[in-house]
Write a protein that holds these residues in place. Structure first.
Motif, mmCIF file in Angstrom:
data_model
loop_
_atom_site.group_PDB
_atom_site.id
_atom_site.type_symbol
_atom_site.label_atom_id
_atom_site.label_comp_id
_atom_site.label_asym_id
_atom_site.label_seq_id
_atom_site.Cartn_x
_atom_site.Cartn_y
_atom_site.Cartn_z
ATOM 1 N N GLN A 184 22.626 29.209 9.200
ATOM 2 C CA GLN A 184 22.394 30.589 9.612
ATOM 3 C C GLN A 184 23.488 31.465 9.035
ATOM 4 O OE1 GLN A 184 22.604 30.382 13.865
ATOM 5 N NE2 GLN A 184 24.815 30.484 13.893
ATOM 6 N N ASN B 143 22.919 33.314 1.540
ATOM 7 C CA ASN B 143 22.208 33.275 2.817
ATOM 8 C C ASN B 143 21.514 31.916 2.978
ATOM 9 O OD1 ASN B 143 19.743 33.298 1.406
ATOM 10 N ND2 ASN B 143 19.461 35.502 1.669
ATOM 11 N N PRO B 144 20.843 31.670 4.107
ATOM 12 C CA PRO B 144 20.195 30.368 4.331
ATOM 13 C C PRO B 144 19.091 30.012 3.331
ATOM 14 C CG PRO B 144 20.508 31.466 6.416
ATOM 15 C CD PRO B 144 20.855 32.469 5.341
#
Length: 180
Positions: A28, A53-54
């Motif tokens: 996350q 980011n993820p």
């Protein structure tokens, strides 16, 4: 080999285990992969890193040339409004002091205190990764040293060419071999 044995020498070849290493997506939030580079000791140095980011998308990346040393990625994160949840770094010289709460030396205390405060205030998890899983950050740090530049890249398309092979490998989940 036969001749060596006939002369009475024994051969002891050490067995080394290789590890498979790869970059892993953050669960996350944003992950910062950061690395430093130095061309000489002492010598010009810089750092580089990227925020992902993820999904593995690069939100922002940087190459900073520092001459003889300084780290300021946390200021970039604050200025850009990036909420970092994890930091992955391969130099243990950065990771260990952030875990122990003890600056690596007086020379680095000023910047280390700022980094430590940032990590503590934002609840950022700091982890060590092998160099093979941090290749894009390494390429950005080397780029800063070689080009004597300070650059911020707003997407993966803007990254310097030496970053592309590692970035593509990360996205594809390719593994690198690491031998001790």
């Amino acid at each position: 080999m036969k001749a060596i044995l006939e002369l009475g020498f024994s051969v002891n070849v050490p067995f080394k285990m290789c590890k498979m290493v790869r970059w892993i997506l953050p669960l996350q939030g944003l992950m910062l992969n950061v690395d430093g580079a130095s061309k000489g000791n002492p010598g010009p140095c810089g750092d580089g890193g990227l925020f992902k980011n993820p999904h593995g998308t690069v939100s922002l990346a940087f190459s900073h040339f520092y001459g003889l040393g300084y780290v300021r990625w946390w200021l970039l994160a604050i200025k850009q409004g990036l909420m970092i949840t994890e930091i992955w770094s391969d130099p243990l010289s950065l990771v260990n002091p952030l875990h122990t709460g003890v600056a690596p030396s007086w020379d680095y205390y000023r910047w280390w205190r700022d980094v430590h405060d940032f990590v503590q205030q934002h609840g950022v998890r700091v982890s060590h990764v092998y160099r093979e899983a941090n290749q894009v950050a390494d390429a950005l740090a080397n780029y800063a040293c070689l080009m004597h530049c300070n650059e911020v890249f707003n997407s993966s398309r803007q990254l310097p060419r030496p970053c592309f092979p590692s970035l593509i490998g990360d996205r594809m989940g390719l593994r690198s071999f690491r031998s001790p």
